[in-house]
Design a protein around this motif. Structure first.
Motif, PDB file in Angstrom:
ATOM      1  N   GLY A  94       0.892  -0.992   0.088  1.00  0.00           N
ATOM      2  CA  GLY A  94      -0.009  -0.023  -0.203  1.00  0.00           C
ATOM      3  C   GLY A  94       0.854   1.128   0.096  1.00  0.00           C
ATOM      4  N   TRP A  95       2.238   1.221   0.188  1.00  0.00           N
ATOM      5  CA  TRP A  95       3.013   2.379   0.326  1.00  0.00           C
ATOM      6  C   TRP A  95       3.357   2.780  -0.868  1.00  0.00           C
ATOM      7  CZ3 TRP A  95       7.924   2.523  -1.755  1.00  0.00           C
ATOM      8  CH2 TRP A  95       8.477   1.414  -2.237  1.00  0.00           C
ATOM      9  N   LEU A  96       3.060   1.933  -1.944  1.00  0.00           N
ATOM     10  CA  LEU A  96       2.983   2.385  -3.024  1.00  0.00           C
ATOM     11  C   LEU A  96       2.156   3.430  -3.868  1.00  0.00           C
ATOM     12  CD1 LEU A  96       3.856  -0.904  -5.036  1.00  0.00           C
ATOM     13  CD2 LEU A  96       5.557   0.797  -4.343  1.00  0.00           C
ATOM     14  N   SER A  97       0.946   3.484  -3.402  1.00  0.00           N
ATOM     15  CA  SER A  97       0.087   4.295  -4.191  1.00  0.00           C
ATOM     16  C   SER A  97      -1.320   4.406  -3.302  1.00  0.00           C
ATOM     17  CB  SER A  97      -0.380   3.909  -5.533  1.00  0.00           C
ATOM     18  OG  SER A  97      -1.397   4.664  -6.080  1.00  0.00           O
ATOM     19  N   ARG A  98      -1.980   5.449  -3.374  1.00  0.00           N
ATOM     20  CA  ARG A  98      -3.517   5.381  -2.840  1.00  0.00           C
ATOM     21  C   ARG A  98      -4.354   4.578  -3.447  1.00  0.00           C
ATOM     22  NH1 ARG A  98      -3.538  11.781  -1.949  1.00  0.00           N
ATOM     23  NH2 ARG A  98      -2.420  11.428  -4.158  1.00  0.00           N
ATOM     24  N   ASP A  99      -4.057   4.392  -4.880  1.00  0.00           N
ATOM     25  CA  ASP A  99      -4.873   3.660  -5.698  1.00  0.00           C
ATOM     26  C   ASP A  99      -4.719   2.213  -5.490  1.00  0.00           C
ATOM     27  OD1 ASP A  99      -6.185   2.523  -8.079  1.00  0.00           O
ATOM     28  OD2 ASP A  99      -5.925   4.317  -9.134  1.00  0.00           O
ATOM     29  N   LYS A 100      -5.885   1.454  -5.092  1.00  0.00           N
ATOM     30  CA  LYS A 100      -5.750   0.096  -4.534  1.00  0.00           C
ATOM     31  C   LYS A 100      -5.682  -0.773  -5.749  1.00  0.00           C
ATOM     32  CE  LYS A 100      -7.848   0.481  -0.062  1.00  0.00           C
ATOM     33  NZ  LYS A 100      -6.537   0.009   0.656  1.00  0.00           N
ATOM     34  N   GLU A 101      -6.410  -0.307  -6.924  1.00  0.00           N
ATOM     35  CA  GLU A 101      -6.445  -1.181  -8.127  1.00  0.00           C
ATOM     36  C   GLU A 101      -5.001  -1.248  -8.783  1.00  0.00           C
ATOM     37  OE1 GLU A 101      -8.408  -1.065 -12.640  1.00  0.00           O
ATOM     38  OE2 GLU A 101      -9.190   0.383 -11.298  1.00  0.00           O
ATOM     39  N   GLN A 102      -4.608  -0.008  -8.715  1.00  0.00           N
ATOM     40  CA  GLN A 102      -3.042   0.055  -9.284  1.00  0.00           C
ATOM     41  C   GLN A 102      -1.918  -0.909  -8.333  1.00  0.00           C
ATOM     42  OE1 GLN A 102      -1.890   1.344 -12.183  1.00  0.00           O
ATOM     43  NE2 GLN A 102      -4.255   2.090 -12.523  1.00  0.00           N
ATOM     44  N   VAL A 103      -1.954  -0.844  -7.094  1.00  0.00           N
ATOM     45  CA  VAL A 103      -1.338  -1.726  -6.382  1.00  0.00           C
ATOM     46  C   VAL A 103      -1.462  -2.976  -6.360  1.00  0.00           C
ATOM     47  CG1 VAL A 103      -0.892  -2.237  -3.743  1.00  0.00           C
ATOM     48  CG2 VAL A 103      -1.201   0.032  -4.319  1.00  0.00           C
ATOM     49  N   GLY A 104      -2.941  -3.561  -6.695  1.00  0.00           N
ATOM     50  CA  GLY A 104      -3.252  -5.001  -6.941  1.00  0.00           C
ATOM     51  C   GLY A 104      -2.618  -5.265  -8.264  1.00  0.00           C
ATOM     52  N   LYS A 105      -2.472  -4.588  -9.232  1.00  0.00           N
ATOM     53  CA  LYS A 105      -1.847  -4.831 -10.437  1.00  0.00           C
ATOM     54  C   LYS A 105      -0.498  -5.060 -10.384  1.00  0.00           C
ATOM     55  CE  LYS A 105      -4.899  -2.382 -13.633  1.00  0.00           C
ATOM     56  NZ  LYS A 105      -5.104  -1.191 -14.573  1.00  0.00           N
ATOM     57  N   PHE A 106       0.173  -4.379  -9.411  1.00  0.00           N
ATOM     58  CA  PHE A 106       1.596  -4.706  -9.275  1.00  0.00           C
ATOM     59  C   PHE A 106       1.690  -5.787  -8.394  1.00  0.00           C
ATOM     60  CE2 PHE A 106       5.320  -4.437  -6.221  1.00  0.00           C
ATOM     61  CZ  PHE A 106       6.289  -4.106  -7.160  1.00  0.00           C
ATOM     62  N   ASN A 107       0.898  -6.275  -7.343  1.00  0.00           N
ATOM     63  CA  ASN A 107       1.195  -7.436  -6.803  1.00  0.00           C
ATOM     64  C   ASN A 107       0.892  -8.769  -7.511  1.00  0.00           C
ATOM     65  OD1 ASN A 107       1.444  -6.052  -4.525  1.00  0.00           O
ATOM     66  ND2 ASN A 107      -0.485  -5.971  -3.732  1.00  0.00           N
ATOM     67  N   LEU A 108       0.003  -8.603  -8.458  1.00  0.00           N
ATOM     68  CA  LEU A 108      -0.182  -9.898  -9.489  1.00  0.00           C
ATOM     69  C   LEU A 108       0.680  -9.845 -10.771  1.00  0.00           C
ATOM     70  CD1 LEU A 108      -4.081  -9.835  -9.328  1.00  0.00           C
ATOM     71  CD2 LEU A 108      -2.676 -11.326  -7.947  1.00  0.00           C
TER      72      LEU A 108
END
Length: 304
Positions: free
Chosen positions: A182-196
């Motif tokens: 979550g430290w990457l961005s406030r946009d959870k969708e973008q964080v999810g894309k990074f994680n996957l």
């Protein structure tokens, strides 16, 4: 976007992405991506810059992306310095191919590669952007270098650098308290894309960090003598970015270049975290960066 192979000075084949479908280009933006990610993640921003008249180039670094998809985060050779030389080679290629003003933009790990790049000289560059960066120096760099070197000496160079990740990314998450990465961005969708993303979210090796900290020491001890003092330089970050010390280390970075005799432009986006291009206010960020690139290409300075 198309892909091609750029051959490094040592013969290493580097995957280079090129966004050059621009009717009447006025300049080139060379992007240097961050740690544990790849150049493909900059597709949206690259297309935005295309619409504003700029050709965009970005490689997948050594130990990253499609360049080393079977050796993500692993170190070989003089990894950090070799990657810097790759970026200098890509600049040369772009200048020869397009004959247009070029702005270099480094994000995160890429910003440290860029700091090292310009320490060798800024010939051929019209502007430079350090995004999600920091001034890394002193005790932290010395200690990190010693720990990494010791792990490599013990034969643990290929092992995941969990200690270093724990001292940075894990701590950033604990402070933000907004989920994994979550430290990457406030946009959870973008964080999810990074994680996957199979080419993201890996832990770089101890050997990688050994090379990285050697690079940090070289930057720390550079006196800026080879940097053109009139180069258009932008330092930009989020004030909630752990890499930049939540603003403190970014301000120190600005002070470093001021001490070199430069006049860098500086911007902290309120509430923004590490990945400005993937933040909830990314449209504002896109426009801000495009404005800087445009002024750099035209040789204009900020009136602020």
């Amino acid at each position: 976007m198309k892909k091609e192979i750029f051959t490094g000075a040592d013969g290493k084949e580097i995957v280079l992405r090129v966004w050059d479908e621009v009717a009447s280009p006025v300049g080139v933006l060379q992007i240097v991506h961050g740690m544990a990610e790849h150049a493909g993640r900059y597709d949206d921003f690259a297309k935005f810059m295309n619409e504003h008249g700029y050709i965009v180039l970005a490689d997948d670094h050594r130990a990253h992306g499609e360049t080393d998809k079977d050796a993500l985060g692993l170190a070989y050779g003089n990894l950090f310095e070799d990657t810097v030389q790759d970026e200098k080679g890509i600049t040369k290629l772009a200048l020869e191919r397009y004959g247009l003003p070029l702005v270099l933009m480094g994000h995160s790990y890429g910003s440290f590669l860029t700091q090292r790049y310009i320490s060798y000289g800024t010939e051929g560059l019209t502007g430079c952007i350090l995004m999600g960066s920091a001034a890394m120096e002193g005790f932290v760099v010395s200690l990190g270098a010693k720990i990494a070197a010791k792990k490599v000496k013990k034969g643990k160079g290929a092992e995941a650098g969990k200690f270093f990740a724990g001292q940075t990314f894990v701590k950033y998450d604990k402070k933000i308290k907004d989920g994994f990465n979550g430290w990457l961005s406030r946009d959870k969708e973008q964080v999810g894309k990074f994680n996957l993303d199979p080419l993201c979210n890996f832990t770089c090796s101890n050997g990688f960090y050994d090379s990285f900290f050697k690079g940090m020491k070289a930057i720390w001890h550079d006196d800026g003598a080879k940097i053109e003092k009139t180069l258009s330089l932008l330092i930009v970050s989020g004030d909630a970015d752990g890499v930049g010390g939540y603003g403190k280390l970014v301000k120190k970075l600005k002070e470093r270049y001021v001490c070199f005799g430069m006049s860098p432009e500086f911007k902290l986006f309120e509430g923004a975290r590490h990945e400005l291009l993937n933040e909830t206010n990314r449209e504002e960020v896109y426009a801000f960066l495009s404005d800087f690139v445009s002024r750099a290409v035209k040789g204009e300075k900020s009136e602020a």
